[in-house]
Design a protein around this motif. Sequence first.
Motif, PDB file in Angstrom:
ATOM      1  N   ASP A 582       0.862  -1.186   0.000  1.00 25.73           N
ATOM      2  CA  ASP A 582       0.000   0.000   0.000  1.00 25.73           C
ATOM      3  C   ASP A 582       0.896   1.234   0.000  1.00 25.73           C
ATOM      4  OD1 ASP A 582      -2.179   1.848   0.391  1.00 25.73           O
ATOM      5  OD2 ASP A 582      -3.325   0.174   1.240  1.00 25.73           O
ATOM      6  N   VAL A 583       0.271   2.408  -0.100  1.00 31.81           N
ATOM      7  CA  VAL A 583       1.045   3.643  -0.111  1.00 31.81           C
ATOM      8  C   VAL A 583       1.757   3.807   1.233  1.00 31.81           C
ATOM      9  CG1 VAL A 583      -0.411   4.795  -1.792  1.00 31.81           C
ATOM     10  CG2 VAL A 583      -1.016   4.922   0.612  1.00 31.81           C
ATOM     11  N   VAL A 584       2.984   4.260   1.188  1.00 32.14           N
ATOM     12  CA  VAL A 584       3.790   4.454   2.391  1.00 32.14           C
ATOM     13  C   VAL A 584       3.786   5.946   2.720  1.00 32.14           C
ATOM     14  CG1 VAL A 584       6.029   4.095   3.471  1.00 32.14           C
ATOM     15  CG2 VAL A 584       5.211   2.485   1.738  1.00 32.14           C
ATOM     16  N   TYR A 585       3.204   6.293   3.860  1.00 31.97           N
ATOM     17  CA  TYR A 585       3.045   7.700   4.217  1.00 31.97           C
ATOM     18  C   TYR A 585       4.231   8.262   4.992  1.00 31.97           C
ATOM     19  CZ  TYR A 585      -1.855   7.757   2.751  1.00 31.97           C
ATOM     20  OH  TYR A 585      -3.009   7.712   2.014  1.00 31.97           O
ATOM     21  N   ASP A 586       4.929   7.430   5.745  1.00 23.81           N
ATOM     22  CA  ASP A 586       6.019   7.959   6.555  1.00 23.81           C
ATOM     23  C   ASP A 586       7.002   6.840   6.864  1.00 23.81           C
ATOM     24  OD1 ASP A 586       7.502   9.784   7.898  1.00 23.81           O
ATOM     25  OD2 ASP A 586       6.154  10.027   9.612  1.00 23.81           O
ATOM     26  N   ALA A 587       8.280   7.202   6.963  1.00 24.40           N
ATOM     27  CA  ALA A 587       9.349   6.254   7.302  1.00 24.40           C
ATOM     28  C   ALA A 587      10.416   7.006   8.078  1.00 24.40           C
ATOM     29  CB  ALA A 587       9.943   5.616   6.040  1.00 24.40           C
ATOM     30  N   ARG A 588      10.866   6.417   9.233  1.00 25.59           N
ATOM     31  CA  ARG A 588      11.821   7.095  10.109  1.00 25.59           C
ATOM     32  C   ARG A 588      12.867   6.111  10.619  1.00 25.59           C
ATOM     33  NH1 ARG A 588      11.248  12.461   9.100  1.00 25.59           N
ATOM     34  NH2 ARG A 588       9.033  12.791   8.623  1.00 25.59           N
ATOM     35  N   TRP A 589      14.121   6.612  10.689  1.00 25.93           N
ATOM     36  CA  TRP A 589      15.210   5.835  11.251  1.00 25.93           C
ATOM     37  C   TRP A 589      15.060   5.730  12.764  1.00 25.93           C
ATOM     38  CZ3 TRP A 589      18.400   3.020   8.394  1.00 25.93           C
ATOM     39  CH2 TRP A 589      18.708   3.401   7.098  1.00 25.93           C
ATOM     40  N   SER A 590      15.549   4.612  13.312  1.00 24.77           N
ATOM     41  CA  SER A 590      15.648   4.488  14.759  1.00 24.77           C
ATOM     42  C   SER A 590      16.746   5.421  15.261  1.00 24.77           C
ATOM     43  CB  SER A 590      15.965   3.046  15.157  1.00 24.77           C
ATOM     44  OG  SER A 590      16.316   2.960  16.518  1.00 24.77           O
ATOM     45  N   PRO A 591      16.550   6.131  16.376  1.00 17.19           N
ATOM     46  CA  PRO A 591      17.587   7.060  16.851  1.00 17.19           C
ATOM     47  C   PRO A 591      18.801   6.375  17.462  1.00 17.19           C
ATOM     48  CG  PRO A 591      15.758   6.998  18.375  1.00 17.19           C
ATOM     49  CD  PRO A 591      15.337   6.173  17.204  1.00 17.19           C
ATOM     50  N   VAL A 592      18.715   5.059  17.758  1.00 17.87           N
ATOM     51  CA  VAL A 592      19.844   4.377  18.415  1.00 17.87           C
ATOM     52  C   VAL A 592      20.335   3.157  17.637  1.00 17.87           C
ATOM     53  CG1 VAL A 592      19.241   5.184  20.719  1.00 17.87           C
ATOM     54  CG2 VAL A 592      18.230   3.077  19.871  1.00 17.87           C
ATOM     55  N   LYS A 593      19.460   2.443  16.965  1.00 17.42           N
ATOM     56  CA  LYS A 593      19.858   1.258  16.206  1.00 17.42           C
ATOM     57  C   LYS A 593      20.207   1.658  14.776  1.00 17.42           C
ATOM     58  CE  LYS A 593      19.068  -1.829  19.453  1.00 17.42           C
ATOM     59  NZ  LYS A 593      20.121  -2.691  20.001  1.00 17.42           N
ATOM     60  N   PRO A 594      21.413   1.426  14.317  1.00 18.58           N
ATOM     61  CA  PRO A 594      21.827   1.937  13.005  1.00 18.58           C
ATOM     62  C   PRO A 594      21.127   1.272  11.827  1.00 18.58           C
ATOM     63  CG  PRO A 594      23.533   0.516  13.927  1.00 18.58           C
ATOM     64  CD  PRO A 594      22.509   0.697  14.997  1.00 18.58           C
ATOM     65  N   SER A 595      20.636   0.052  11.977  1.00 17.94           N
ATOM     66  CA  SER A 595      20.055  -0.671  10.843  1.00 17.94           C
ATOM     67  C   SER A 595      18.541  -0.778  10.911  1.00 17.94           C
ATOM     68  CB  SER A 595      20.655  -2.081  10.770  1.00 17.94           C
ATOM     69  OG  SER A 595      20.375  -2.804  11.970  1.00 17.94           O
ATOM     70  N   VAL A 596      17.887  -0.113  11.847  1.00 16.09           N
ATOM     71  CA  VAL A 596      16.451  -0.272  12.076  1.00 16.09           C
ATOM     72  C   VAL A 596      15.728   0.997  11.653  1.00 16.09           C
ATOM     73  CG1 VAL A 596      14.667  -0.643  13.829  1.00 16.09           C
ATOM     74  CG2 VAL A 596      16.834  -1.899  13.959  1.00 16.09           C
ATOM     75  N   PHE A 597      14.607   0.823  10.970  1.00 17.61           N
ATOM     76  CA  PHE A 597      13.711   1.942  10.679  1.00 17.61           C
ATOM     77  C   PHE A 597      12.266   1.439  10.727  1.00 17.61           C
ATOM     78  CE2 PHE A 597      14.541   0.131   6.485  1.00 17.61           C
ATOM     79  CZ  PHE A 597      13.285   0.125   5.890  1.00 17.61           C
ATOM     80  N   ALA A 598      11.344   2.383  10.847  1.00 19.35           N
ATOM     81  CA  ALA A 598       9.916   2.070  10.937  1.00 19.35           C
ATOM     82  C   ALA A 598       9.178   2.819   9.840  1.00 19.35           C
ATOM     83  CB  ALA A 598       9.357   2.453  12.310  1.00 19.35           C
TER      84      ALA A 598
END
Length: 698
Positions: A582-598
């Motif tokens: 589906d359409v992706v409205y927002d994506a953000r990096w984790s502030p502490v884990k270098p390889s994780v995003f939501a």
Amino acid sequence: MQQRKDELVAKQAKLAELKRQRQLRAQQSNAGRGSIEGAVDLNLGTDRRALESLINDILGEKASGSSTGGAGSPAGRGSRPSSVLSAGELSNAYSEGTLVPGTPGPSTPASVPTPAPAPAPAQPPPTLTTVALTTVYECPPSPVKEVFTYSKGVQTTEEWMGPDRPRAHSGVSDIDDIPGTTTTPNKRLSRRERDREEELRQKIKEEIEEELRAAKEYITEGTVGAPSTSANFPSRDLTQEELSAVVQSDDFYDFLEQSTKVIERAFDQDTYDILTDYALHGQDVEEDDDETGNTGGRGKHRVKEVAQFFDERWSKMRMVSGIDFSPKFSELLLASYTKNPTAPHEPDGLVQVWNMHMQDRPEYVFTAQSDILTAKFSPYHPNLIFGGSYSGQVLLWDTRAKAAPVQKTPLTGNGHAHPIYAVDIVGTQNANNIISCSTDGVVCGWSMDVFAQPQEVLELKNPSQAKVAVEDVSPTCISFPQTDPTFFLSGSEEGTIFPCHRYDRAGAKAGVDRKIAYKGHTAPVMSVDFHPAKGPVDLGDLVLSSSLDWSAKLWKVRAPAATSTGTGDGTVSPLMDFVREDVVYDARWSPVKPSVFALVDGAGWLELWDIAVETEEPVARILPTTRQEGRTRSLNKVAWEQNDGKRLATGGIDGCVTVFDVASGLGGKEGLKHEDWTNVKKLVNRVDAHGLNGAMVV
């Protein structure tokens, strides 16, 4: 006249005979009341006819005399209808000199005298009972005329609550339970009443200050004068007028508001986990979803819903347009909302500050005259909140002030004329600016002290490949790297991400960099986010973007010096492409884990990705709990808590903000290793060199 006297004498004789018969019956009743009462029941009809006959005889004389009267006599007046009257009533009436109705009085003319009637034959003794006379007195009307007064407050049926400090379902409503008090605002009172209330409050304040001063002197001087101190300041109860003056004051309202918040936070039971097993050293244990509520993922990649924030009054029928956690107080987060189309009398724009320890109502509510499209906490001033509105204004709120903005940019002048979809604050503690981006192609820099006009205005122009025509860029989002406040990326409605310079630099002018563009999206770009780069290895050149083309992409951004001195027209393609359902409205990096995003999408899913583990599928997915049964609502925004990265929040078109906790594999500073950063750097370099999961830079 002699004839009239004879008539009266005959009537008096008849009445005397009736009186004598009554006395005789009274004597007989003493001997046998039972037999007499039976006789009354048997002879009721006969006695009634006899009494009516006697009355008719009396009244008939008057009727016959008046029938032959002259012009001055009342004509056509008949006899009185038959009625049951006791002999006592008749005797009392004549003994007081009152004439029977229907008989001529002293002033009634009698033209023709009538002969005296013959004595009536003896009648059987009547057996009627007597009833005592009762005199009824009527209260005369009051000589003072009642005065009715009206006022605006009396005629108003429903009180309108202004937006001075709209607190949803605040505990201050309990003031109504105090006897003798009212919640009518002071502005509805007259000047004399307001002055009187202020005088009472000042008097009470002086009494308290005097008592505190005496207590302080007693403490400093010792035990001397203790009895006199208590005698001079005895405790007393406030009068109703004094109590009303205290309750209606703003100081009391603020005190009660703050006190109820403290009590609600104290009642929160989720602040400490009593089942914590310290022997496990913080290791995550897999649990069944049925036992732990709404969860997603397993083990170290587990996500759990912990709270939902929704206010029935303010959040209803509004869409969440922005979410941000407080950089100083990790339990606070704000959410900005668009207008409620079903409530035209409520403020269009709304910002609510929620507290994790008080979930029934917001900590603060701020309003605006236009829809709020984005809002953030100031990283350098914990009391300040700034945001952008649909009208093109940049607004500034202060938690120490009222609900209205303390500063806002003018609608006319050098500011924005289109909606503001992105704001950010860059600089240092002593020198920082608010950067706003609007779809009119203008980026403005504002000083926190002067909102009358922008400190800098930057127009973004998009040079075509033929370098013949120049068209305006319609930016939808911006993002600054952690180490360079003069360079930023701007996502546009056409799907291209443009590198931009705030100031002129060697080989490049302020504005859009003409030598390079990041192309890969085929629909408007919804978010752009630079990597936080808070580790031993520099990952600040990694950028995550989301778009309405159902994808999120990972980019490697060239340094500003390289782009300004480069030659030719360069186009950069993404390193990784995360195609979603589906359409992706927002994506953000984790502030502490270098390889994780939501990221969040239109289907309502929150997805957690770890590119060091898997690049094809998310490591955890979860749907927020829906408030009402029905289809899942899409999620528009996602934000991480910046201090520890153990918590993130999402918001959607239903106006509900949901907070999640993540396990140690997705958040938290515990267990961070140097290899986590180096592995991401190696992966990026390998993809950049060989194009394993995307195209090479051309």
